[in-house]
Structures are given as structure tokens and as C-alpha cells.
Design an enzyme around this catalytic site. Structure first.
Site, mmCIF file in Angstrom:
data_model
loop_
_atom_site.group_PDB
_atom_site.id
_atom_site.type_symbol
_atom_site.label_atom_id
_atom_site.label_comp_id
_atom_site.label_asym_id
_atom_site.label_seq_id
_atom_site.Cartn_x
_atom_site.Cartn_y
_atom_site.Cartn_z
ATOM 1 N N SER A 125 0.825 -1.211 0.000
ATOM 2 C CA SER A 125 0.000 0.000 0.000
ATOM 3 C C SER A 125 0.858 1.259 0.000
ATOM 4 C CB SER A 125 -0.905 0.026 1.230
ATOM 5 O OG SER A 125 -1.734 -1.108 1.256
HETATM 6 N N1 SAH Z 1 -0.191 -5.521 4.060
HETATM 7 C C1 SAH Z 1 0.639 -5.785 2.893
HETATM 8 C C2 SAH Z 1 -0.063 -5.494 1.585
HETATM 9 C C3 SAH Z 1 -1.221 -6.374 1.380
HETATM 10 S S1 SAH Z 1 -1.659 -6.707 -0.301
HETATM 11 C C4 SAH Z 1 1.963 -5.062 2.961
HETATM 12 O O1 SAH Z 1 2.234 -4.372 3.952
HETATM 13 O O2 SAH Z 1 2.756 -5.221 2.028
HETATM 14 C C5 SAH Z 1 -2.925 -7.878 0.053
HETATM 15 C C6 SAH Z 1 -2.418 -9.250 0.402
HETATM 16 O O3 SAH Z 1 -3.530 -9.980 0.896
HETATM 17 C C7 SAH Z 1 -1.882 -10.028 -0.791
HETATM 18 O O4 SAH Z 1 -0.585 -10.486 -0.523
HETATM 19 C C8 SAH Z 1 -2.871 -11.179 -0.922
HETATM 20 O O5 SAH Z 1 -2.276 -12.395 -1.369
HETATM 21 C C9 SAH Z 1 -3.383 -11.317 0.504
HETATM 22 N N2 SAH Z 1 -4.679 -11.978 0.677
HETATM 23 C C10 SAH Z 1 -5.782 -11.903 -0.111
HETATM 24 N N3 SAH Z 1 -6.771 -12.665 0.400
HETATM 25 C C11 SAH Z 1 -6.292 -13.220 1.545
HETATM 26 C C12 SAH Z 1 -6.834 -14.114 2.543
HETATM 27 N N4 SAH Z 1 -8.097 -14.596 2.481
HETATM 28 N N5 SAH Z 1 -6.051 -14.471 3.580
HETATM 29 C C13 SAH Z 1 -4.772 -14.018 3.685
HETATM 30 N N6 SAH Z 1 -4.203 -13.181 2.778
HETATM 31 C C14 SAH Z 1 -4.958 -12.789 1.724
#
Ligand code: SAH
Length: 204
Positions: free
Chosen positions: A52
Site C-alpha cells: 500500500s
Molecule cells: N499488508 C501488505 C499489503 C497487502 S496486499 C503489505 O504491507 O505489504 C494484500 C495481500 O492480501 C496479498 O498479498 C494477498 O495475497 C493477501 N490476501 C488476499 N486474500 C487473503 C486471505 N483470504 N487471507 C490471507 N491473505 C490474503
């Protein structure tokens, strides 16, 4: 980055500001995008996922009202950057990631910055993490059609959950705070996250 993008937009929590100053964001972004690590933008981290924009990380962290005794759950470990910021502010962070290669990279990144109070769990975060519940704070960093019920059930009394809720393409940043069986809700404007994919999120 902190002065021009974070303080200038009204983030005031001193703990959040110093955590954002301390954690080296470029260590969480693969080349060639690491060159833009301190820019005012989200960036690719591989596997179609993104880290993000710094301001959104700061805003979501501030909205959580973190304290040093908190146990916090993050859904969507991604690069591990948000978990590293949280690790400076709370007692323990558990972060869940559904893509195994992404979870492995987050593990490497968090080890590089010596974030010892972070546990990375591979799996579907829409189910929460019952073995470590309840949580003082839950941060959902992927877009969800609605707040997954298991996550609400895993909040402590007074616990706060921050999540982007809406369609696959555009969401509202929502905060809910638990009071008994009641959940007080506030909205903090439009955001754009990659989809939360899982039992209580979007389908694959
Ligand atoms: N917080 C992260 C950015 C998140 S991007 C940072 O600091 O870099 C969103 C992430 O959520 C992705 O890696 C995606 O694979 C994950 N994601 C999506 N659905 C999910 C689920 N049900 N459980 C765990 N992770 C999930």
C-alpha cells in the site's frame, strides 16, 4: 516521506510517525520498484499483489489505536511492511497470507529488519486465527465485500477492526469497534486494495 506524505496529511500519533521513520521500506520491495520505495504510491511486490501507499499504511495503523500491550491480527501479509510497522507499536503481531511464495518473502523481509514479535501464518485469513484470539486490533489489508463474521467474533471488548469494504475495484475504509454484541462503525473515505480471496471474502 514522513514529513511530506504522512504528517502533511494529518497523521499525528507520535508512535505511528516514529515507526514509519524507523522501518526501511525499500527492504520490503523487490527490484526494480525498490527505487521508488519512498514515493507517494502503492508498488508491485510480485504475484500480482501490491504494497500500500505509505499514507494508507500510516492511516490504517493510526485508526487501529495501537498500544504496547495489544495483540494484533493482520489479514494479507503481502511484503510484511505493515506488520513491521505494527511490530514497533504492539506486543505481538500475527499476519496471515494466502499465497505461499508471498508469505515466504514476507518472512525473509521481516527477518531482515529483526521483527521478532511477528508470526506469519499461511492460510485463509477470512477465518481469522482462533488459536491466538481474541485480538485487540484486526487490520484487513485486502478489499472485502463485507467484514468477515469470524473476524468480528475474534475482537476483544473495545477491540477495533480496520478494513477496506466495498467492490473489487473501489472500497471505503471502515473502522468497527466492539462493545458487547454491538459494533460501532465509522467510515474514512475511498481506497483501492487488491481483493481479499477466501471463504468470507471474494471467490478466486
Ligand atoms: N499488508 C501488505 C499489503 C497487502 S496486499 C503489505 O504491507 O505489504 C494484500 C495481500 O492480501 C496479498 O498479498 C494477498 O495475497 C493477501 N490476501 C488476499 N486474500 C487473503 C486471505 N483470504 N487471507 C490471507 N491473505 C490474503
Amino acid at each position: 516521506m514522513v514529513k511530506l506524505q504522512i504528517e502533511a496529511r494529518g497523521i499525528r500519533d507520535p508512535g505511528v510517525l516514529s515507526a514509519m521513520r524507523e522501518v526501511p521500506r525499500h527492504l520490503f520491495i523487490p527490484p526494480p520498484w525498490d527505487r521508488d520505495a519512498y514515493a507517494d504510491a502503492p508498488l508491485p511486490i510480485g504475484s500480482g499483489q501490491t504494497i500500500s501507499q505509505p499514507y494508507i499504511v500510516a492511516l490504517m495503523t493510526e485508526l487501529l489505536h495501537p498500544t504496547s500491550t495489544d495483540i494484533v491480527l493482520e489479514i494479507g501479509a503481502g511484503s510484511g511492511y505493515q506488520a513491521a510497522i505494527l511490530s514497533k507499536l504492539v506486543k505481538k503481531v500475527i499476519t496471515i497470507e494466502r499465497i505461499e511464495t508471498v508469505a515466504e518473502r514476507a518472512r525473509t523481509n521481516l527477518a531482515a529488519v529483526h521483527a521478532k514479535n511477528v508470526e506469519i501464518v499461511f492460510g485463509d485469513g477470512t477465518l481469522g486465527h482462533p488459536p491466538s484470539a481474541p485480538f485487540n486490533g484486526i487490520l484487513v489489508t485486502a478489499a472485502t465485500p463485507e467484514i468477515p463474521e469470524p473476524l468480528k467474533a475474534q475482537l476483544t471488548e473495545g477491540g477495533r477492526l480496520v478494513a477496506p469494504v466495498g467492490s473489487r475495484s473501489i472500497q471505503d475504509l471502515i473502522v468497527i469497534e466492539r462493545h458487547g454484541d454491538q459494533f460501532r462503525e465509522e467510515q474514512f473515505g475511498g481506497v483501492r486494495f487488491v481483493p481479499l480471496v477466501g471463504k468470507y471474502g471474494w471467490e478466486e
